[in-house]
Design a protein around this motif. Structure first.
Motif, PDB file in Angstrom:
ATOM      1  N   GLU A 184       5.131  -7.545   2.751  1.00 18.95           N
ATOM      2  CA  GLU A 184       5.524  -7.658   1.897  1.00 18.95           C
ATOM      3  C   GLU A 184       4.768  -7.191   0.829  1.00 18.95           C
ATOM      4  OE1 GLU A 184       8.000 -10.652   0.480  1.00 18.95           O
ATOM      5  OE2 GLU A 184      10.157 -10.777   1.044  1.00 18.95           O
ATOM      6  N   ARG A 185       3.186  -7.903   0.845  1.00 20.61           N
ATOM      7  CA  ARG A 185       2.295  -7.210   0.094  1.00 20.61           C
ATOM      8  C   ARG A 185       1.742  -5.748   0.710  1.00 20.61           C
ATOM      9  NH1 ARG A 185      -2.505 -10.120  -1.651  1.00 20.61           N
ATOM     10  NH2 ARG A 185      -2.497  -9.196  -3.063  1.00 20.61           N
ATOM     11  N   VAL A 186       1.303  -5.664   2.098  1.00 21.61           N
ATOM     12  CA  VAL A 186       0.819  -4.723   2.808  1.00 21.61           C
ATOM     13  C   VAL A 186       1.882  -3.673   2.996  1.00 21.61           C
ATOM     14  CG1 VAL A 186       0.783  -4.498   5.014  1.00 21.61           C
ATOM     15  CG2 VAL A 186       0.053  -6.317   4.357  1.00 21.61           C
ATOM     16  N   SER A 197     -11.468  -4.564   5.318  1.00 24.53           N
ATOM     17  CA  SER A 197     -11.477  -5.422   4.113  1.00 24.53           C
ATOM     18  C   SER A 197     -10.051  -7.040   4.722  1.00 24.53           C
ATOM     19  CB  SER A 197     -10.377  -4.932   3.259  1.00 24.53           C
ATOM     20  OG  SER A 197      -9.579  -6.154   2.711  1.00 24.53           O
ATOM     21  N   ASP A 198     -10.881  -7.990   4.282  1.00 22.57           N
ATOM     22  CA  ASP A 198      -9.965  -9.328   4.751  1.00 22.57           C
ATOM     23  C   ASP A 198     -10.695 -10.234   3.583  1.00 22.57           C
ATOM     24  OD1 ASP A 198      -9.003  -9.852   7.331  1.00 22.57           O
ATOM     25  OD2 ASP A 198      -9.849 -11.822   5.967  1.00 22.57           O
ATOM     26  N   VAL A 199      -8.956 -11.131   3.413  1.00 23.02           N
ATOM     27  CA  VAL A 199      -9.374 -12.075   1.889  1.00 23.02           C
ATOM     28  C   VAL A 199      -9.697 -13.123   2.682  1.00 23.02           C
ATOM     29  CG1 VAL A 199      -7.531 -13.000   2.508  1.00 23.02           C
ATOM     30  CG2 VAL A 199      -7.682 -12.846   0.472  1.00 23.02           C
ATOM     31  N   ASP A 200     -10.966 -13.240   4.025  1.00 26.61           N
ATOM     32  CA  ASP A 200     -10.693 -14.332   4.350  1.00 26.61           C
ATOM     33  C   ASP A 200     -12.751 -14.352   4.885  1.00 26.61           C
ATOM     34  OD1 ASP A 200     -11.740 -16.516   5.578  1.00 26.61           O
ATOM     35  OD2 ASP A 200     -10.401 -16.502   7.070  1.00 26.61           O
ATOM     36  N   PRO A 201     -13.192 -15.443   3.149  1.00 27.91           N
ATOM     37  CA  PRO A 201     -14.765 -14.973   3.585  1.00 27.91           C
ATOM     38  C   PRO A 201     -15.309 -15.260   5.039  1.00 27.91           C
ATOM     39  CG  PRO A 201     -14.232 -17.138   2.341  1.00 27.91           C
ATOM     40  CD  PRO A 201     -12.705 -16.294   2.768  1.00 27.91           C
ATOM     41  N   ALA A 246      -4.605  -0.803  11.029  1.00 23.16           N
ATOM     42  CA  ALA A 246      -3.770  -2.143   9.823  1.00 23.16           C
ATOM     43  C   ALA A 246      -3.506  -2.544  11.447  1.00 23.16           C
ATOM     44  CB  ALA A 246      -2.820  -2.088   9.140  1.00 23.16           C
ATOM     45  N   GLY A 247      -4.429  -3.796  11.861  1.00 23.64           N
ATOM     46  CA  GLY A 247      -4.058  -4.585  13.056  1.00 23.64           C
ATOM     47  C   GLY A 247      -3.055  -5.243  12.667  1.00 23.64           C
ATOM     48  N   ASP A 248      -2.110  -5.733  12.920  1.00 23.14           N
ATOM     49  CA  ASP A 248      -1.504  -6.981  13.188  1.00 23.14           C
ATOM     50  C   ASP A 248      -1.680  -8.132  12.156  1.00 23.14           C
ATOM     51  OD1 ASP A 248       0.146  -8.747  14.800  1.00 23.14           O
ATOM     52  OD2 ASP A 248      -1.334  -8.434  16.722  1.00 23.14           O
ATOM     53  N   VAL A 249      -1.479  -6.798  10.910  1.00 24.84           N
ATOM     54  CA  VAL A 249      -0.947  -7.617   9.328  1.00 24.84           C
ATOM     55  C   VAL A 249       0.235  -7.526   8.636  1.00 24.84           C
ATOM     56  CG1 VAL A 249      -3.317  -5.948   7.922  1.00 24.84           C
ATOM     57  CG2 VAL A 249      -1.024  -5.081   8.578  1.00 24.84           C
ATOM     58  N   GLY A 258     -13.221  -7.347   0.006  1.00 27.46           N
ATOM     59  CA  GLY A 258     -11.962  -8.986  -0.113  1.00 27.46           C
ATOM     60  C   GLY A 258     -10.954  -8.159  -0.065  1.00 27.46           C
ATOM     61  N   ASP A 259     -10.316  -8.852  -0.315  1.00 24.72           N
ATOM     62  CA  ASP A 259      -8.635  -8.823  -0.608  1.00 24.72           C
ATOM     63  C   ASP A 259      -8.433  -7.226  -1.359  1.00 24.72           C
ATOM     64  OD1 ASP A 259      -5.909  -8.504  -1.325  1.00 24.72           O
ATOM     65  OD2 ASP A 259      -5.778 -10.165  -1.580  1.00 24.72           O
ATOM     66  N   VAL A 260      -7.958  -5.748  -1.054  1.00 28.58           N
ATOM     67  CA  VAL A 260      -7.546  -4.821  -1.783  1.00 28.58           C
ATOM     68  C   VAL A 260      -6.079  -4.019  -2.520  1.00 28.58           C
ATOM     69  CG1 VAL A 260      -9.902  -3.883  -1.063  1.00 28.58           C
ATOM     70  CG2 VAL A 260      -7.762  -3.177   0.258  1.00 28.58           C
ATOM     71  N   LEU A 261      -5.436  -5.312  -1.871  1.00 29.65           N
ATOM     72  CA  LEU A 261      -4.142  -5.167  -1.833  1.00 29.65           C
ATOM     73  C   LEU A 261      -3.424  -4.702  -3.143  1.00 29.65           C
ATOM     74  CD1 LEU A 261      -2.114  -7.063   1.165  1.00 29.65           C
ATOM     75  CD2 LEU A 261      -3.011  -5.240   1.150  1.00 29.65           C
ATOM     76  N   GLY A 262      -3.957  -5.394  -3.956  1.00 27.51           N
ATOM     77  CA  GLY A 262      -3.351  -6.100  -5.147  1.00 27.51           C
ATOM     78  C   GLY A 262      -3.610  -4.713  -6.327  1.00 27.51           C
ATOM     79  N   LEU A 269      -7.392  -2.424   7.725  1.00 24.82           N
ATOM     80  CA  LEU A 269      -7.097  -3.445   6.591  1.00 24.82           C
ATOM     81  C   LEU A 269      -6.752  -4.646   7.383  1.00 24.82           C
ATOM     82  CD1 LEU A 269      -6.039  -4.126   4.078  1.00 24.82           C
ATOM     83  CD2 LEU A 269      -4.064  -3.577   4.713  1.00 24.82           C
ATOM     84  N   GLY A 270      -6.828  -5.890   6.974  1.00 27.38           N
ATOM     85  CA  GLY A 270      -6.635  -7.127   7.485  1.00 27.38           C
ATOM     86  C   GLY A 270      -7.945  -7.311   8.630  1.00 27.38           C
ATOM     87  N   ALA A 271      -9.201  -6.785   8.637  1.00 31.37           N
ATOM     88  CA  ALA A 271      -9.934  -6.636   9.478  1.00 31.37           C
ATOM     89  C   ALA A 271     -10.600  -7.861  10.392  1.00 31.37           C
ATOM     90  CB  ALA A 271     -11.532  -6.336   9.479  1.00 31.37           C
ATOM     91  N   ALA A 281     -11.074 -15.120  14.747  1.00 26.70           N
ATOM     92  CA  ALA A 281     -11.974 -16.034  15.806  1.00 26.70           C
ATOM     93  C   ALA A 281     -11.079 -15.347  17.024  1.00 26.70           C
ATOM     94  CB  ALA A 281     -12.138 -16.940  16.046  1.00 26.70           C
ATOM     95  N   ALA A 282      -9.907 -14.386  16.912  1.00 24.43           N
ATOM     96  CA  ALA A 282      -9.914 -13.389  18.198  1.00 24.43           C
ATOM     97  C   ALA A 282      -9.049 -12.592  18.431  1.00 24.43           C
ATOM     98  CB  ALA A 282      -8.028 -14.576  17.515  1.00 24.43           C
ATOM     99  N   ALA A 283      -8.979 -11.616  19.257  1.00 21.58           N
ATOM    100  CA  ALA A 283      -8.802 -10.564  18.988  1.00 21.58           C
ATOM    101  C   ALA A 283      -6.951 -10.338  19.310  1.00 21.58           C
ATOM    102  CB  ALA A 283      -8.874  -9.268  20.311  1.00 21.58           C
ATOM    103  N   TRP A 284      -6.417 -10.154  17.717  1.00 18.21           N
ATOM    104  CA  TRP A 284      -4.721  -9.896  17.913  1.00 18.21           C
ATOM    105  C   TRP A 284      -4.980  -8.600  18.808  1.00 18.21           C
ATOM    106  CZ3 TRP A 284      -1.737 -13.821  15.503  1.00 18.21           C
ATOM    107  CH2 TRP A 284      -2.518 -14.301  14.777  1.00 18.21           C
ATOM    108  N   PRO A 285      -3.065  -8.482  19.550  1.00 19.97           N
ATOM    109  CA  PRO A 285      -2.731  -7.614  20.045  1.00 19.97           C
ATOM    110  C   PRO A 285      -2.644  -6.376  19.270  1.00 19.97           C
ATOM    111  CG  PRO A 285      -0.984  -9.393  20.211  1.00 19.97           C
ATOM    112  CD  PRO A 285      -2.833  -9.822  19.433  1.00 19.97           C
TER     113      PRO A 285
END
Ligand SMILES: C[S@@+](CC[C@H](N)C(=O)[O-])C[C@H]1O[C@@H](n2cnc3c(N)ncnc32)[C@H](O)[C@@H]1O
Length: 211
Positions: A155-157, A103-107, A144-147, A129-133, A81-83, A53-57
């Protein structure tokens, strides 16, 4: 995969234009704590904070980069990634991407991306959803914005981004100077001072490319 109703996003946010990307409209939180409480009331305790619910820098700088340089994504298959809100995915679609996957892990994010796409009249963003694995999806460009907002996520990204690059994708990361990013092995391609959401300050934010 859990689905959050679109009405939740509409009912608990207001529509705003991110200061660095005024051509896009987004549902954002007025009061993050109240929104988080509403999420817990809806879904149960343990919800992640409402990053969606925010537009990250980092996302704003990356969206601006893509809109100002549409050749970065035009005609390409793009992964956001991490939309979060989907700001970067929306910018990629507006800049002429052939296909956009968010892609985002958060519903909550996955619903917010769809609601924000509708708000902006953008069709066809595929939300996953999560594609990192696993193996990175077959895409030409990863945005990838602010991931890299904490050590664990970084460490995952980073290995995922390296794998995507090794498969031939162009990889861009928007970041407001977080300490976890390995700057020595990245190339800066643009810099933007993104106004803070609250207060008069700015966040100097860089779009990096994986060489
Ligand atoms: C700081 S927010 C950035 C959102 C958006 N890119 C922007 O710049 O406005 C980071 C996002 O990464 C998401 N995230 C965390 N772990 C993830 C994972 N494993 N796969 C995809 N997204 C993830 C969070 O849910 C959150 O929406």
């Amino acid at each position: 995969m859990r689905t959050v109703p679109a009405r939740f996003v509409r009912d608990h946010t207001r529509v705003q234009r991110p200061s660095a990307v005024p051509e896009v409209r987004l549902h954002v939180a007025d009061d993050v704590v109240a929104l988080w409480e509403a999420m817990e009331a809806e879904g149960g305790a343990g919800e992640a904070p409402p990053f969606w619910a925010a537009a990250w820098p980092g996302g704003q700088a990356l969206a601006r980069h893509v809109l100002d340089r549409p050749a970065t994504v035009a005609g390409q298959v793009v992964l956001d990634l991490g939309a979060g809100s989907g700001l970067v995915a929306l910018a990629a679609a507006r800049a002429g991407a052939a296909r956009v996957v968010a892609s985002d892990v958060d519903p909550y994010s996955r619903t917010a991306v769809a609601v924000n796409a509708g708000l902006n009249g953008v069709a066809g963003i595929e939300v996953v959803g999560d594609v990192l694995g696993g193996d990175p999806p077959e895409v030409d460009v990863v945005l990838a914005g602010d991931v890299c907002y904490d050590r664990e996520m970084t460490e995952r990204v980073l290995p995922f981004l390296d794998r995507a690059r090794a498969r031939g994708a162009e990889v861009y990361v928007g970041d407001p100077g977080r300490p976890y990013l390995p700057h020595a092995r990245l190339v800066a391609v643009s810099t933007l001072d993104v106004p803070e959401t609250e207060g008069p300050g700015v966040r100097r934010t860089t779009v990096w490319r994986l060489p």
